[in-house]
Design an enzyme around this catalytic site. Sequence first.
Site, mmCIF file in Angstrom:
data_model
loop_
_atom_site.group_PDB
_atom_site.id
_atom_site.type_symbol
_atom_site.label_atom_id
_atom_site.label_comp_id
_atom_site.label_asym_id
_atom_site.label_seq_id
_atom_site.Cartn_x
_atom_site.Cartn_y
_atom_site.Cartn_z
ATOM 1 C CB SER A 85 -0.915 0.002 1.231
ATOM 2 O OG SER A 85 -1.790 1.098 1.200
ATOM 3 C CD GLU A 86 -0.902 5.299 -3.355
ATOM 4 O OE1 GLU A 86 -1.256 6.485 -3.432
ATOM 5 O OE2 GLU A 86 -1.039 4.493 -4.277
ATOM 6 C CG ASN A 87 -1.041 3.797 3.448
ATOM 7 O OD1 ASN A 87 -1.091 2.869 2.658
ATOM 8 N ND2 ASN A 87 -1.581 3.728 4.654
ATOM 9 N N GLY A 88 2.572 3.142 2.964
ATOM 10 C CA GLY A 88 3.691 2.630 3.749
ATOM 11 C C GLY A 88 3.472 1.308 4.437
ATOM 12 C CB SER A 132 5.595 3.519 0.349
ATOM 13 O OG SER A 132 4.652 2.818 -0.424
#
Length: 218
Positions: A46-49, A88
């Site tokens: 997930s791109e938020n980390g 990320s």
Amino acid sequence: MALSREQIAMRVAQEFKDGSYVNLGIGIPTLAANYVSDDISVMLQSENGLLGMGRYPDEDEVDADMINAGKETVTASVGASIFSSAESFAMIRGGHVDFTVLGAFEVDQQGNIASWMIPGKLVKGMGGAMDLVAGAKNIIVTMTHADKHGNSKLLEHCQLPLTGVNCITHIITDLAMLEIKDNAFHLRERAPGVTVDEIREKTAGKLVVDGDIPEMRF
């Protein structure tokens, strides 16, 4: 019969390969986390980390601080790692994501995608899609085949501002699975009960139908 959002996500999950790193975008793509086969090991990013995202939580598992890019609560799988958004995106930009699954407003037969702006309307914006279409090895789009007015979203040329150019390889809609190559949409599978003629009618771009087209299996 057109597929539900959950059925589209189930079909997407069948594309994941053992040992792959997969980014799931907001909307239908995030639902695929619930349908990854137990026979393979996949790390969902997930791109938020979050690397190692799991399925959606049951009521007694909800942790308000464990969220995906769409701010929905999720679980973490064994071996998961949590890090900053900067790290990320370094993973994405460095080409370490094998698959990304994105939603879209439009896709055209050149493999272009428009997913971030509709003039005159308030939408969430680009998010991480710009980096994902440039950095991921394989990009799958999930969306409805037509908009709520019945207008095709699979076009000869995208009409909306582009997110990425010549980057989409496969599309899974509520009617069909298609591969983009040689400047055309190639029909690979159809939703159960959906005819080739219905798919052809709702595809504005060039559609190639080669032989008998099998129904999707779940």
